[in-house]
Design a protein around this motif. Structure first.
Motif, mmCIF file in Angstrom:
data_model
loop_
_atom_site.group_PDB
_atom_site.id
_atom_site.type_symbol
_atom_site.label_atom_id
_atom_site.label_comp_id
_atom_site.label_asym_id
_atom_site.label_seq_id
_atom_site.Cartn_x
_atom_site.Cartn_y
_atom_site.Cartn_z
ATOM 1 N N ASN A 45 49.188 31.897 45.925
ATOM 2 C CA ASN A 45 48.361 31.358 45.500
ATOM 3 C C ASN A 45 48.057 31.866 43.991
ATOM 4 N N MET A 106 42.698 37.698 47.543
ATOM 5 C CA MET A 106 43.150 36.556 48.203
ATOM 6 C C MET A 106 41.649 36.079 48.980
ATOM 7 N N VAL A 109 39.836 34.666 45.669
ATOM 8 C CA VAL A 109 40.187 33.687 45.415
ATOM 9 C C VAL A 109 40.352 31.782 45.954
ATOM 10 N N SER A 132 37.301 33.537 41.235
ATOM 11 C CA SER A 132 39.113 32.722 41.702
ATOM 12 C C SER A 132 40.006 33.672 41.047
ATOM 13 N N ALA A 199 44.591 29.766 50.201
ATOM 14 C CA ALA A 199 44.074 30.667 49.577
ATOM 15 C C ALA A 199 43.353 31.124 51.158
#
Length: 433
Positions: A45, A106, A109, A132, A199
């Motif tokens: 990611n 995460m 994101v 993000s 993600a």
């Protein structure tokens, strides 16, 4: 100091990375295998937010009515966010733990990727992208820390694994975004939105990992007799600005990032100006990027077994110099060879990430070194693509820009030799343990 501590200090950097840490005794048995999967998924990611937008940039720019200035700003935002938000990683890691911060990264994101396709204007799109990128910046810095903390005897192997996943995610988003967009009806918004699912999957996996790591930290604190004292130890670490090795790593990181951004941004145009078709130029860029997938696994493993990684830095730099010289003298005739050579040279990224893990003795040292090297390095890389574009515009060709690209590899090689020496930042800062 005990005899065992003295022996630990006398070991070479690659061996010091294998010294077990007390934290490992408090973690559940399932955490290690699941964490490996989590690291790979997190690494996947770390670039789709950028390369998926690159694939649809013209459609996105038109759809949001961006001016040329705003469009240029968006292309420079990734490196800026990586530098600015990466600096916050050590403090957040000390406060909440590296695993919890990666989990939050995460989540950032995923949130940004979910929000930005629905933005009605350039400002909202830029803000969602920055969200993000902030999550990516934190994860960039802390993945080497997690590897050092939970896999101290496999720094090279684990760094290779997530570097390979990062390269795979980069290539996958660049290659698959346009076909996916077509399959989803042709809307650029749908083409960008699809990457949020990857993600979200990472967040769902990192949530139980973060809970388990938190419980393990509390158990360790209880066993140590005081949570506060554990916090002090985790905060202990060298002042990296006093370390020549830290500065060498930061500058090496910056120059390799400069080369990578220039390659991603300008290589297709170099080939097209030499007479290569637009479709072939795109394939040549994909070849350059795909080279990082297998080599990103091989290079860290090799670097982790060596006391000195300078020879690898020199080899990668020579590949890059040969590629740029080839572009200078015969860009179309040897296009495939130059794309391959530059792909190998761009694997300086997994090398420098591995060296960050090897140049510090403790997770506390790694988190400071990682934040310093990456934040400083990304700041160094910001002007590169802009300078190359300016030189190309004003000189009317690629001779001067290519000469500059090749010239930047000379200090990069020298810095790689300095950063690859068998020493740690703690030793240079006068810290004995």
């Amino acid at each position: 100091m005990s005899d065992e501590e003295t022996k630990t200090l006398d070991r070479p950097a690659a061996d010091r990375a294998a010294v077990p840490i007390p934290h490992a005794t408090a973690q559940p048995t399932w955490l290690g295998p699941v964490l490996i999967v989590g690291i790979v998924l997190a690494a996947l990611n770390l670039r789709p937010a950028i390369t998926s937008l690159g694939a649809l940039f013209e459609e996105t720019r038109t759809g949001l009515g961006m001016s040329g200035t705003v469009a240029g700003l968006i292309t420079s935002v990734p490196a800026l966010c990586f530098a600015v938000f990466g600096v916050t990683a050590p403090r957040l890691s000390r406060r909440f733990g590296p695993v919890a911060v990666v989990c939050a990264g995460m989540a950032a994101v995923a949130a940004g990727l979910l929000i930005r396709p629905f933005a009605s204007g350039a400002a909202g799109f830029l803000a969602a992208s920055a969200l993000s990128l902030a999550g990516i910046a934190l994860t960039n810095v802390l993945l080497p820390v997690i590897v050092k903390r939970y896999f101290p005897d496999r720094v090279g192997t684990m760094t290779g694994l997530y570097s390979m996943a990062l390269a795979a995610g980069t290539s996958l988003a660049a290659a698959a975004t346009v076909p996916l967009t077509s399959a989803l009806g042709g809307s650029w918004r749908a083409g960008l939105l699809v990457w949020s699912s990857l993600a979200v999957a990472a967040v769902l996996l990192w949530l139980p990992i973060a809970r388990a790591a938190r419980r393990a930290d509390r158990a360790l604190a209880v066993a140590a007799g005081s949570g506060a004292s554990t916090a002090v130890r985790s905060d202990a670490g060298p002042r990296v600005v006093r370390s020549r090795t830290a500065w060498a790593l930061a500058c090496y990181f910056g120059l390799q990032a400069t080369g990578a951004y220039i390659t991603m941004g300008w290589l297709p145009q170099i080939f097209r100006d030499a007479g290569v078709s637009a479709s072939t130029a795109g394939v040549l860029l994909a070849v350059t990027m795909v080279m990082g997938v297998p080599l990103a696994f091989v290079i860290p493993g090799l670097a982790g077994r060596l006391k000195n990684q300078g020879a690898i830095a020199v080899t990668l730099g020579v590949f890059g110099l040969t590629g740029y010289l080839g572009l200078y003298f015969a860009p179309a005739a040897g296009a495939w060879a130059w794309a391959l050579l530059l792909g190998v040279s761009n694997c300086a990224f997994p090398l420098v990430i591995t060296m960050i893990g090897l140049r510090a003795k403790s997770p506390a040292g790694v988190v400071k070194l990682s934040a310093f090297a990456q934040s400083t390095g990304y700041l160094i890389s910001i002007p590169g693509p802009l300078v190359i574009g300016t030189l190309y515009q004003h000189s009317g060709g690629w001779d001067l820009p290519l000469a500059l690209m090749a010239g930047l590899l000379v200090p990069q090689i020298a810095l790689g030799v300095l950063a690859g020496r068998d020493r740690t930042i703690e030793d240079e800062c006068g810290m004995r343990d």
